[in-house]
Design a protein around this motif. Structure first.
Motif, PDB file in Angstrom:
ATOM      1  N   SER A  53       0.834  -1.197   0.000  1.00  0.00           N
ATOM      2  CA  SER A  53       0.000   0.000   0.000  1.00  0.00           C
ATOM      3  C   SER A  53       0.870   1.248   0.000  1.00  0.00           C
ATOM      4  CB  SER A  53      -0.895   0.037   1.249  1.00  0.00           C
ATOM      5  OG  SER A  53      -1.729  -1.079   1.328  1.00  0.00           O
ATOM      6  N   TRP A  54       0.252   2.321  -0.409  1.00  0.00           N
ATOM      7  CA  TRP A  54       0.830   3.655  -0.258  1.00  0.00           C
ATOM      8  C   TRP A  54      -0.087   4.455   0.669  1.00  0.00           C
ATOM      9  CZ3 TRP A  54       5.509   5.268  -1.975  1.00  0.00           C
ATOM     10  CH2 TRP A  54       6.129   4.524  -2.974  1.00  0.00           C
ATOM     11  N   ALA A 105      -3.612   4.072  -1.727  1.00  0.00           N
ATOM     12  CA  ALA A 105      -3.865   2.997  -2.682  1.00  0.00           C
ATOM     13  C   ALA A 105      -3.288   1.702  -2.134  1.00  0.00           C
ATOM     14  CB  ALA A 105      -3.254   3.314  -4.036  1.00  0.00           C
ATOM     15  N   ALA A 106      -3.891   0.584  -2.527  1.00  0.00           N
ATOM     16  CA  ALA A 106      -3.424  -0.713  -2.078  1.00  0.00           C
ATOM     17  C   ALA A 106      -3.520  -1.714  -3.219  1.00  0.00           C
ATOM     18  CB  ALA A 106      -4.244  -1.198  -0.886  1.00  0.00           C
ATOM     19  N   ILE A 107      -2.667  -2.734  -3.155  1.00  0.00           N
ATOM     20  CA  ILE A 107      -2.653  -3.758  -4.187  1.00  0.00           C
ATOM     21  C   ILE A 107      -2.398  -5.107  -3.546  1.00  0.00           C
ATOM     22  CG2 ILE A 107      -0.182  -3.407  -4.675  1.00  0.00           C
ATOM     23  CD1 ILE A 107      -0.887  -3.880  -7.677  1.00  0.00           C
ATOM     24  N   THR A 108      -3.084  -6.130  -4.039  1.00  0.00           N
ATOM     25  CA  THR A 108      -2.928  -7.458  -3.467  1.00  0.00           C
ATOM     26  C   THR A 108      -1.627  -8.115  -3.929  1.00  0.00           C
ATOM     27  OG1 THR A 108      -4.324  -8.262  -5.283  1.00  0.00           O
ATOM     28  CG2 THR A 108      -5.395  -7.861  -3.164  1.00  0.00           C
ATOM     29  N   THR A 109      -1.358  -9.287  -3.406  1.00  0.00           N
ATOM     30  CA  THR A 109      -0.049  -9.906  -3.593  1.00  0.00           C
ATOM     31  C   THR A 109       0.318 -10.119  -5.059  1.00  0.00           C
ATOM     32  OG1 THR A 109      -1.105 -12.051  -3.272  1.00  0.00           O
ATOM     33  CG2 THR A 109      -0.040 -11.064  -1.348  1.00  0.00           C
ATOM     34  N   PHE A 136      -4.490   8.378  -9.778  1.00  0.00           N
ATOM     35  CA  PHE A 136      -3.351   7.586  -9.310  1.00  0.00           C
ATOM     36  C   PHE A 136      -3.533   6.126  -9.712  1.00  0.00           C
ATOM     37  CE2 PHE A 136      -2.057  10.299  -5.352  1.00  0.00           C
ATOM     38  CZ  PHE A 136      -2.041  11.436  -6.150  1.00  0.00           C
ATOM     39  N   THR A 137      -2.403   5.470  -9.959  1.00  0.00           N
ATOM     40  CA  THR A 137      -2.418   4.044 -10.274  1.00  0.00           C
ATOM     41  C   THR A 137      -1.319   3.345  -9.501  1.00  0.00           C
ATOM     42  OG1 THR A 137      -3.229   4.485 -12.517  1.00  0.00           O
ATOM     43  CG2 THR A 137      -2.285   2.311 -12.086  1.00  0.00           C
ATOM     44  N   ILE A 138      -1.705   2.319  -8.749  1.00  0.00           N
ATOM     45  CA  ILE A 138      -0.722   1.504  -8.034  1.00  0.00           C
ATOM     46  C   ILE A 138      -0.442   0.250  -8.847  1.00  0.00           C
ATOM     47  CG2 ILE A 138      -2.497   0.313  -6.654  1.00  0.00           C
ATOM     48  CD1 ILE A 138      -0.465   0.287  -4.327  1.00  0.00           C
TER      49      ILE A 138
END
Length: 120
Positions: A35-36, A49-53, A68-70
């Motif tokens: 995450s950020w 923002a968050a992103i899975t594994t 924004f794009t993670i």
């Protein structure tokens, strides 16, 4: 030794773009959600923002959706935050976060932060 090292911050004019990077080491990056977060002066730290594994799922704060794009590259142990159409209210210290929960055990790691200033 666990390390999360952010880079890419700086001063940008409103409407401009920046790409933040967070290089991870010392743990199995691919097993951690990333995450950020950001913290502006006088305000609480907030999730950006968050992103899975595996990168299959992402979520964003309403204030940054569409701008924004993670993303992540598990081969490079790096997570990114592409920030477009920046606004003065995006000014903050941006932090990288790694999180994993396994049964009743949680591991959470933080980077040292990188300053983003949006100003003309």
């Amino acid at each position: 030794q666990v390390q999360l090292v952010e880079s890419g911050g700086g001063l940008v004019q409103p409407g401009g773009s920046l790409r933040l990077s967070c290089a991870a080491s010392g743990f199995t990056f691919a097993m951690y959600a990333m995450s950020w977060y950001r913290q502006a002066p006088g305000k609480e730290r907030e999730l950006v923002a968050a992103i899975t594994t595996a990168g299959g799922n992402t979520n964003y704060a309403d204030s940054v959706k569409g701008r924004f794009t993670i993303s992540r590259d598990n081969a490079k142990n790096t997570v990114y935050l592409q920030m477009n159409s920046l606004k003065p209210e995006d000014t903050a210290v941006y932090y990288c976060n790694a999180y994993r929960r396994q049964f009743n055990n949680e591991n959470v790691y933080w980077g040292q932060g990188t300053q983003v200033t949006v100003s003309s």
